[in-house]
Design a protein around this motif. Structure first.
Motif, PDB file in Angstrom:
ATOM      1  N   THR A 102      40.150  41.150  36.176  1.00  0.00           N
ATOM      2  CA  THR A 102      40.702  42.381  35.614  1.00  0.00           C
ATOM      3  C   THR A 102      42.226  42.410  35.657  1.00  0.00           C
ATOM      4  OG1 THR A 102      40.348  43.527  37.710  1.00  0.00           O
ATOM      5  CG2 THR A 102      38.629  43.761  36.021  1.00  0.00           C
ATOM      6  N   LEU A 121      43.102  40.604  32.503  1.00  0.00           N
ATOM      7  CA  LEU A 121      42.754  41.470  31.372  1.00  0.00           C
ATOM      8  C   LEU A 121      43.766  42.600  31.216  1.00  0.00           C
ATOM      9  CD1 LEU A 121      38.905  41.598  31.860  1.00  0.00           C
ATOM     10  CD2 LEU A 121      40.117  40.612  29.895  1.00  0.00           C
ATOM     11  N   ASP A 122      44.194  43.169  32.315  1.00  0.00           N
ATOM     12  CA  ASP A 122      45.193  44.231  32.262  1.00  0.00           C
ATOM     13  C   ASP A 122      46.465  43.741  31.572  1.00  0.00           C
ATOM     14  OD1 ASP A 122      46.310  46.750  32.711  1.00  0.00           O
ATOM     15  OD2 ASP A 122      46.953  46.253  34.742  1.00  0.00           O
ATOM     16  N   LEU A 156      38.677  48.954  32.441  1.00  0.00           N
ATOM     17  CA  LEU A 156      39.055  48.084  33.563  1.00  0.00           C
ATOM     18  C   LEU A 156      38.482  48.606  34.878  1.00  0.00           C
ATOM     19  CD1 LEU A 156      42.753  47.187  32.705  1.00  0.00           C
ATOM     20  CD2 LEU A 156      40.769  45.656  32.651  1.00  0.00           C
ATOM     21  N   SER A 157      38.517  49.914  35.075  1.00  0.00           N
ATOM     22  CA  SER A 157      37.964  50.507  36.292  1.00  0.00           C
ATOM     23  C   SER A 157      36.468  50.229  36.406  1.00  0.00           C
ATOM     24  CB  SER A 157      38.234  52.016  36.301  1.00  0.00           C
ATOM     25  OG  SER A 157      37.642  52.616  37.417  1.00  0.00           O
ATOM     26  N   THR A 193      34.868  47.802  34.938  1.00  0.00           N
ATOM     27  CA  THR A 193      34.693  46.359  35.107  1.00  0.00           C
ATOM     28  C   THR A 193      34.928  45.968  36.563  1.00  0.00           C
ATOM     29  OG1 THR A 193      35.340  45.975  32.811  1.00  0.00           O
ATOM     30  CG2 THR A 193      35.456  44.091  34.300  1.00  0.00           C
ATOM     31  N   ARG A 194      35.949  46.543  37.179  1.00  0.00           N
ATOM     32  CA  ARG A 194      36.214  46.272  38.609  1.00  0.00           C
ATOM     33  C   ARG A 194      35.037  46.712  39.482  1.00  0.00           C
ATOM     34  NH1 ARG A 194      41.513  48.426  37.147  1.00  0.00           N
ATOM     35  NH2 ARG A 194      42.921  46.650  36.983  1.00  0.00           N
TER      36      ARG A 194
END
Length: 98
Positions: free
Chosen positions: A29, A32-33, A56-57, A59-60
């Motif tokens: 991530t 990705l970010d 993203l959150s 995914t984390r």
């Protein structure tokens, strides 16, 4: 002979796309970010338009796991890139099954 600016852009976007795919497979991530523009949105196959930070959150938290392209169903991805300085970033991603 030098590559044309269009060829350079094509090569740079291809490299950025490959980095995006690898980061998804790795669950990275942080990468990705960096690969997604700040205002990036992702449209899921359900039609849900999701902001980058929310995706993203999740995914984390392990809510999205990506395993490559071994599925045998039709998936079409459309990704829009924009250049930010010397970097190409995803500004919009949309997935559909038709």
């Amino acid at each position: 002979m030098q590559p044309s600016p269009d060829q350079n852009a094509h090569d740079d976007v291809t490299t950025a796309f490959r980095a995006y795919l690898q980061a998804m497979l790795n669950g990275d991530t942080h990468a990705l970010d960096n690969l997604l523009a700040d205002g990036c949105t992702l449209t899921h196959i359900t039609g849900y338009l999701q902001p980058k930070d929310e995706w993203l959150s999740q995914t984390r938290a392990g809510q999205f796991l990506y395993h490559g392209t071994r599925a045998n169903w039709r998936l079409q991805m459309t990704m829009d890139y924009a250049r930010e300085g010397d970097t190409w970033s995803v500004v919009r991603s949309a997935a559909t099954t038709w």
